[in-house]
Write an enzyme that holds these catalytic residues in place. Structure first.
Site, PDB file in Angstrom:
ATOM      1  N   ASP A  39       2.089  -7.080   2.507  1.00 11.67           N
ATOM      2  CA  ASP A  39       0.898  -6.287   2.886  1.00 11.67           C
ATOM      3  C   ASP A  39       1.354  -5.035   3.630  1.00 11.67           C
ATOM      4  OD1 ASP A  39      -1.666  -5.387   3.209  1.00 11.67           O
ATOM      5  OD2 ASP A  39      -2.229  -6.863   4.730  1.00 11.67           O
TER       6      ASP A  39
ATOM      7  N   HIS B 263       0.617   3.423   8.539  1.00  9.72           N
ATOM      8  CA  HIS B 263      -0.300   4.325   9.230  1.00  9.72           C
ATOM      9  C   HIS B 263       0.547   5.272  10.083  1.00  9.72           C
ATOM     10  CE1 HIS B 263      -3.933   2.233   8.038  1.00  9.72           C
ATOM     11  NE2 HIS B 263      -3.428   1.089   8.450  1.00  9.72           N
TER      12      HIS B 263
ATOM     13  N   ARG C 249      -0.264   4.325  -0.584  1.00 14.20           N
ATOM     14  CA  ARG C 249      -1.088   5.389   0.017  1.00 14.20           C
ATOM     15  C   ARG C 249      -1.262   6.629  -0.852  1.00 14.20           C
ATOM     16  NH1 ARG C 249      -3.519   1.905   3.231  1.00 14.20           N
ATOM     17  NH2 ARG C 249      -2.490   1.430   5.184  1.00 14.20           N
TER      18      ARG C 249
ATOM     19  N   HIS D 142      -9.200 -10.280  -1.064  1.00 14.44           N
ATOM     20  CA  HIS D 142      -9.071 -10.111   0.393  1.00 14.44           C
ATOM     21  C   HIS D 142     -10.218 -10.935   0.973  1.00 14.44           C
ATOM     22  CE1 HIS D 142      -8.703  -7.449   4.141  1.00 14.44           C
ATOM     23  NE2 HIS D 142      -9.789  -8.158   4.344  1.00 14.44           N
TER      24      HIS D 142
ATOM     25  N   ASP E 223      -8.764  -4.941  -2.404  1.00  8.52           N
ATOM     26  CA  ASP E 223      -8.044  -5.221  -1.154  1.00  8.52           C
ATOM     27  C   ASP E 223      -8.230  -4.122  -0.108  1.00  8.52           C
ATOM     28  OD1 ASP E 223      -6.228  -6.856   0.439  1.00  8.52           O
ATOM     29  OD2 ASP E 223      -4.918  -5.111   0.281  1.00  8.52           O
TER      30      ASP E 223
ATOM     31  N   HIS F 192       0.866  -1.189   0.000  1.00  6.26           N
ATOM     32  CA  HIS F 192       0.000   0.000   0.000  1.00  6.26           C
ATOM     33  C   HIS F 192       0.903   1.240   0.000  1.00  6.26           C
ATOM     34  CE1 HIS F 192      -3.638  -2.393   0.911  1.00  6.26           C
ATOM     35  NE2 HIS F 192      -2.790  -3.157   1.586  1.00  6.26           N
TER      36      HIS F 192
END
Length: 426
Positions: free
Chosen positions: A308, A312, A65, A182, A155, A63
């Protein structure tokens, strides 16, 4: 660039090579590959005795983002994290804002990736199955495939509607793309924040039962069989799913799967700390599930190790466990965890690790295999399988530091990567 890599152990599953050799790289291309190449003139010589030279590693579940959540990660910081972790390519997931459901977003990602580290890390967008990832209407899969999407997934969320999943599999197969699921039955996991079991009961936290993942994979395998299409299970976490994929492969179905380093390393015992960096989706499972992941890797049921990587910000994770977002970063600890948990414990050989980090992701996504031979562009991962180091999340190149492995002592780390005429040394 004029570099001579000396005495490295070349492991290349695509060609079957496993031997000690020297590689001379000039301006990003392999000028010569042989034993005992002499350094002369202005050649920079690097002794790789005891270290591995492998085709560039590919993380097919990342990811990045951007666009939309640049406070967590950008394409530049994600690519830097990938290079530091030993990856020369990543496939990025579509839960951005806007989602990757339009060709303009794919073009934006490609443009940003070209300038990030001058294109050192190849970035392959994976597009959404449904518009806005809302699960209601199919995204324009033909347009997205034409723009460069290498697969389709929602996902972060499952494709829950069986009819939409069926159509997605049918259309994606027309463009020779896999649909990545997912796997999560939403009603069974509503409100859940960790694995359902003894620990969730004693901690008083809502659980997510393993059957919620098993049911979705079982349904999807039947749909893949019915539509004769390609299906891939993302971040698999349950023993039941391993057995379902094993049986599907036994029947000759085009079904593949991946596992993350945290799912073959940690159990839900880790959640007893209430550390929000142990909160991920799918959740950390039981010891039996962890053992099933290792057995699936060993017997070839599990094709790929993918991280994965889910950044964050610090503030987002510094809340009560139930309020925290799911996910951890993983690019910079993947190799260390794989070598520590799988190679050091005789689960996988280094050759098998290279397959699961490099050869198999490219095979599943129908991308050309890297050729390590004279005249070819150097796309390489160099790693030291015996290097011991302590994880310090503050040294991560990722913009986010949300990892449960802070302070862990691991063996094995990337030394550097070569790709697209660029080199990155750790």
């Amino acid at each position: 660039m004029n570099i001579l890599l000396k005495n490295g152990r070349l492991i290349d599953p695509a060609s079957g090579r496993d031997e000690t050799c020297d590689i001379h790289i000039v301006d990003g291309r392999i000028e010569k590959l042989a034993q005992n190449i002499s350094a002369s003139g202005s050649i920079q010589s690097v002794d790789l005795k005891g270290k591995i030279i492998a085709p560039g590693f590919f993380d097919m579940h990342v990811h990045l983002r951007e666009p939309g959540f640049e406070h967590k990660e950008t394409i530049l910081t994600g690519c830097t994290s990938a290079a530091a972790g030993g990856f020369t390519a990543v496939a990025c997931m579509p839960n951005t804002k806007p989602a990757i459901d339009d060709e303009s977003v794919i073009k934006f990602i490609h443009e940003r990736a070209k300038v990030a580290l001058n294109g050192l890390v190849d970035v392959y967008p994976i597009a959404a199955v449904t518009l806005g990832r809302k699960g209601e209407h199919l995204a324009p899969l033909a347009e997205l495939a034409s723009a460069g999407a290498v697969a389709f997934t929602d996902d972060g969320d499952p494709v829950h509607d069986a009819e939409i999943m069926r159509r997605a599999l049918e259309y994606a197969s027309m463009f020779k793309k896999p649909v990545i699921q997912h796997a999560q039955d939403l009603p069974l996991t509503k409100g859940g924040v960790m694995n359902e079991g003894f620990n969730s009961t004693t901690l008083g936290l809502p659980g997510m039962p393993s059957i919620a993942e098993d049911l979705m994979v079982a349904r999807d395998i039947q749909l893949a069989r019915y539509t004769n299409s390609q299906y891939h299970v993302a971040h698999m976490s349950t023993a039941g799913c391993v057995e379902l994929v094993r049986e599907a492969k036994r029947k000759g179905l085009h079904v593949t799967c991946e596992v993350t380093p945290h799912h073959f390393t940690l159990t839900d015992d880790a959640v007893r700390t209430y550390d929000t960096n142990t909160k991920m989706n799918p959740p950390l499972r039981s010891q039996d599930d962890v053992e099933a992941m290792k057995e699936g890797l060993k017997d070839g049921t599990i094709d790929v190790i993918a991280t994965d990587h889910a950044p964050h910000s610090f503030d987002e994770k510094q809340v009560e466990f139930q309020q925290a977002p799911f996910g951890i970063v993983g690019l910079e600890t993947a190799i260390g965890l794989a070598i520590t948990e799988l190679f050091e414990k005789n689960i996988l050989s280094l050759y098998q690790l290279v397959e699961k980090f490099s050869t198999n992701p490219r095979r599943i996504l129908h991308l050309p295999q890297i050729k390590i031979q004279e005249g070819e562009s150097a796309n390489l991962t160099l790693l030291d399988p015996s290097f011991e180091w302590k994880v310090d999340v503050q040294k991560f190149k990722s913009k986010s530091k949300n990892s449960p492995f802070s302070g862990y002592v691991l063996r094995g780390k990337a030394v550097g990567v070569f790709n697209n005429g660029r080199v990155y040394w750790n």
